[in-house]
Design an enzyme around this catalytic site. Structure first.
Site, PDB file in Angstrom:
ATOM      1  NE  ARG A 108       2.457   2.439  -2.141  1.00 36.03           N
ATOM      2  CZ  ARG A 108       3.464   1.572  -2.076  1.00 36.03           C
ATOM      3  NH1 ARG A 108       4.535   1.834  -1.354  1.00 36.03           N
ATOM      4  NH2 ARG A 108       3.412   0.438  -2.752  1.00 36.03           N
ATOM      5  CG  HIS A 112      -1.621   0.242  -0.397  1.00 39.82           C
ATOM      6  ND1 HIS A 112      -0.721  -0.450  -1.173  1.00 39.82           N
ATOM      7  CD2 HIS A 112      -1.988   1.317  -1.139  1.00 39.82           C
ATOM      8  CE1 HIS A 112      -0.548   0.184  -2.324  1.00 39.82           C
ATOM      9  NE2 HIS A 112      -1.293   1.271  -2.317  1.00 39.82           N
ATOM     10  CD1 TRP A 251       1.907  11.560  -9.745  1.00 43.10           C
ATOM     11  CD2 TRP A 251       2.861  10.951  -7.806  1.00 43.10           C
ATOM     12  NE1 TRP A 251       1.715  10.213  -9.575  1.00 43.10           N
ATOM     13  CE2 TRP A 251       2.282   9.812  -8.406  1.00 43.10           C
ATOM     14  CE3 TRP A 251       3.513  10.790  -6.580  1.00 43.10           C
ATOM     15  CZ2 TRP A 251       2.333   8.536  -7.816  1.00 43.10           C
ATOM     16  CZ3 TRP A 251       3.571   9.533  -5.997  1.00 43.10           C
ATOM     17  CH2 TRP A 251       2.987   8.424  -6.616  1.00 43.10           C
TER      18      TRP A 251
HETATM   19  C1  HEM Z   1      -6.046   5.636  -8.111  1.00 43.13           C
HETATM   20  C2  HEM Z   1      -5.343   4.540  -8.060  1.00 43.13           C
HETATM   21  C3  HEM Z   1      -3.944   4.516  -7.488  1.00 43.13           C
HETATM   22  C4  HEM Z   1      -2.873   3.929  -8.058  1.00 43.13           C
HETATM   23  C5  HEM Z   1      -2.858   3.113  -9.345  1.00 43.13           C
HETATM   24  C6  HEM Z   1      -1.734   4.210  -7.218  1.00 43.13           C
HETATM   25  C7  HEM Z   1      -0.441   3.784  -7.476  1.00 43.13           C
HETATM   26  C8  HEM Z   1       0.670   4.188  -6.769  1.00 43.13           C
HETATM   27  C9  HEM Z   1       2.020   3.807  -7.080  1.00 43.13           C
HETATM   28  C10 HEM Z   1       2.443   2.899  -8.227  1.00 43.13           C
HETATM   29  C11 HEM Z   1       2.826   4.412  -6.173  1.00 43.13           C
HETATM   30  C12 HEM Z   1       4.345   4.338  -6.088  1.00 43.13           C
HETATM   31  C13 HEM Z   1       4.808   3.363  -5.019  1.00 43.13           C
HETATM   32  C14 HEM Z   1       6.317   3.368  -4.896  1.00 43.13           C
HETATM   33  O1  HEM Z   1       6.969   3.044  -5.891  1.00 43.13           O
HETATM   34  O2  HEM Z   1       6.818   3.680  -3.809  1.00 43.13           O
HETATM   35  C15 HEM Z   1       1.990   5.179  -5.297  1.00 43.13           C
HETATM   36  C16 HEM Z   1       2.450   5.959  -4.277  1.00 43.13           C
HETATM   37  C17 HEM Z   1       1.655   6.674  -3.450  1.00 43.13           C
HETATM   38  N1  HEM Z   1       0.274   6.633  -3.393  1.00 43.13           N
HETATM   39 FE1  HEM Z   1      -0.925   5.839  -4.795  1.00 43.13          FE
HETATM   40  N2  HEM Z   1      -2.140   4.964  -6.160  1.00 43.13           N
HETATM   41  C18 HEM Z   1      -3.493   5.156  -6.273  1.00 43.13           C
HETATM   42  C19 HEM Z   1      -4.306   5.820  -5.380  1.00 43.13           C
HETATM   43  C20 HEM Z   1      -3.871   6.376  -4.198  1.00 43.13           C
HETATM   44  C21 HEM Z   1      -4.729   6.868  -3.161  1.00 43.13           C
HETATM   45  C22 HEM Z   1      -6.256   6.758  -3.175  1.00 43.13           C
HETATM   46  C23 HEM Z   1      -3.915   7.371  -2.195  1.00 43.13           C
HETATM   47  C24 HEM Z   1      -4.289   8.001  -0.893  1.00 43.13           C
HETATM   48  C25 HEM Z   1      -5.453   8.552  -0.649  1.00 43.13           C
HETATM   49  C26 HEM Z   1      -2.551   7.208  -2.636  1.00 43.13           C
HETATM   50  C27 HEM Z   1      -1.436   7.658  -1.974  1.00 43.13           C
HETATM   51  C28 HEM Z   1      -0.134   7.457  -2.392  1.00 43.13           C
HETATM   52  C29 HEM Z   1       1.021   8.092  -1.776  1.00 43.13           C
HETATM   53  C30 HEM Z   1       1.006   9.134  -0.668  1.00 43.13           C
HETATM   54  C31 HEM Z   1       2.145   7.598  -2.457  1.00 43.13           C
HETATM   55  C32 HEM Z   1       3.614   7.985  -2.225  1.00 43.13           C
HETATM   56  C33 HEM Z   1       4.280   6.976  -1.321  1.00 43.13           C
HETATM   57  C34 HEM Z   1       5.733   7.256  -1.071  1.00 43.13           C
HETATM   58  O3  HEM Z   1       6.212   8.356  -1.316  1.00 43.13           O
HETATM   59  O4  HEM Z   1       6.403   6.348  -0.586  1.00 43.13           O
HETATM   60  N3  HEM Z   1      -2.563   6.575  -3.850  1.00 43.13           N
HETATM   61  N4  HEM Z   1       0.681   5.018  -5.679  1.00 43.13           N
END
Ligand code: HEM
Length: 355
Positions: A108, A112, A251
């Site tokens: 992430r 970001h 997820w």
């Molecule tokens: C498509 C639009 C996307 C939205 C709206 C989105 C939104 C989010 C949100 C709300 C979280 C939870 C954050 C938390 O509460 O810790 C998250 C986690 C995460 N996102 Fe996304 N995301 C998007 C795309 C992506 C992309 C493109 C990637 C990487 C290629 C990604 C990788 C991740 C990963 C690995 C986590 C888990 C982080 C953790 O476990 O701490 N996301 N995302």
């Protein structure tokens, strides 16, 4: 192969820094130039985490002196970057953190730090590691990434010559590869910028929104519908945290292994709106797993759904496409001339090195 990706290869969005970090006379020139403005600015070699913002000019000058010394002596090779990769791999596992791995949150961080790119003016992207500065670190979308930055700082301490942009993107590469994902082509060359390079809030996607919003955000980076779906498959990893995004839960059932499960679950499970006091999100029938409204949009929109179906049926295809798009994502905003190699490298996984 998504060969028609719109992230134009070969476009240089030069921001006026002519340097290849970590070595050579260009670097030295840059270092000396930076020394001249050390009192007022940020310095790519110094420990530039958000907590260090505003350090005294004396400290900056000292860092500059150290950096000049280091740069004149040391030009990192691919082997040196492999050592950094290995050091990142070493810090991933921790049974006291989340599901036992810092891998997801490092993915992430890499995303970001790159996804702020705007193809219209070349601003944002991974080049300047601007999330080091409070003006960007405090964006709502970046909540919780302080954890990832602090964790990877332990690697920076061992390899102070690497730029934050290279370190954070290599962190994403190592995390994906070590969690059994595909190889992610990567090469170094990012430099650390200044607070003035920080991007405005609102460039990253909002999980409560759907297809139109996803298109607006990702098209701005230069991606298309195919890429949006492929990249979203990273949500096979990790979880949402109430105290970060407000959303809650993982997820998939294997949040520390890179799979196509995000797509199979999205296609095949029955998703209903969770009744709770948090933001709108969906849950599966076991009430263990979740989907964000933005994830669900991928099966509500006809164009997106085409690719969800493909990836649910074919993990190899997902891995191949993800690899290509994630690699492109990590290079957004970096002038071509800055890269130390004309082609991206494939870093070895720790498993390969031990066999
Ligand atoms: C498509 C639009 C996307 C939205 C709206 C989105 C939104 C989010 C949100 C709300 C979280 C939870 C954050 C938390 O509460 O810790 C998250 C986690 C995460 N996102 Fe996304 N995301 C998007 C795309 C992506 C992309 C493109 C990637 C990487 C290629 C990604 C990788 C991740 C990963 C690995 C986590 C888990 C982080 C953790 O476990 O701490 N996301 N995302």
């Amino acid at each position: 192969m998504p060969a028609a990706s719109p992230v134009t290869r070969g476009v240089i969005h030069s921001r006026g820094y002519a340097t290849a970090p970590g070595g050579g006379s260009n670097t030295l020139l840059y270092l000396l130039g930076a020394a001249a403005v050390a009192g007022g600015g940020y310095w790519y070699y110094s420990a530039g985490s958000a907590s260090n913002v505003g350090k005294e000019a004396g400290t900056a000058a000292k860092s500059v002196a150290q950096a000049v010394k280091a740069a004149t002596k040391f030009t990192p090779t691919k082997d040196d970057y492999q050592k950094v990769y290995n050091a990142i791999a070493d810090i991933l596992e921790d049974n006291d953190y989340d599901d036992g791995s810092y891998g997801p949150v490092l993915v992430r961080l890499a995303w970001h730090s790159s996804g702020t790119y705007d193809k219209n003016d070349g601003s944002g992207g991974s080049n300047y590691a601007t999330m080091r500065f409070p003006s960007e670190a405090t964006h709502g979308a970046n909540a919780g990434l302080d954890v990832a930055r602090a964790k990877i700082e332990t690697v920076k301490e061992k390899f102070p010559w690497i730029s934050y942009g290279d370190l954070w993107t290599l962190g994403g590469v190592a995390a994906i590869q070590e969690m059994q994902g595909p190889k992610i082509p990567w090469r170094p060359g990012r430099i650390d910028g200044y607070a003035k390079d920080a991007t405005p809030d609102g460039r990253l996607p909002d999980a409560s929104k759907v297809a139109d919003h996803l298109r607006t955000i990702f098209y701005r980076m230069g991606f298309d519908d195919h890429a949006i779906v492929a990249l979203s498959g990273a949500h096979a990893l990790g979880r949402c945290h109430r105290n970060r995004s407000g959303f809650d839960g993982p997820w998939t059932f294997s949040p520390t292994t890179f799979t196509n499960d995000f797509f199979t679950l999205l296609m095949n499970d029955k998703w209903t709106w969770r009744k709770w006091d948090g933001p709108r999100q969906l849950q599966d029938k076991t009430k263990t797993l979740m989907m964000l409204p933005s994830d669900f949009a991928l099966v509500q929109d006809k164009e997106f759904k085409k690719w969800v179906k493909v990836y649910a049926a074919d993990q190899d295809k997902f891995f191949a496409d993800f690899s290509l798009y994630f690699s492109e994502l990590l290079e957004l905003g970096v002038p071509r001339a800055q890269f130390v190699s004309s082609e991206p490298w494939i870093m070895k996984s720790t498993e390969e090195q031990s066999s």
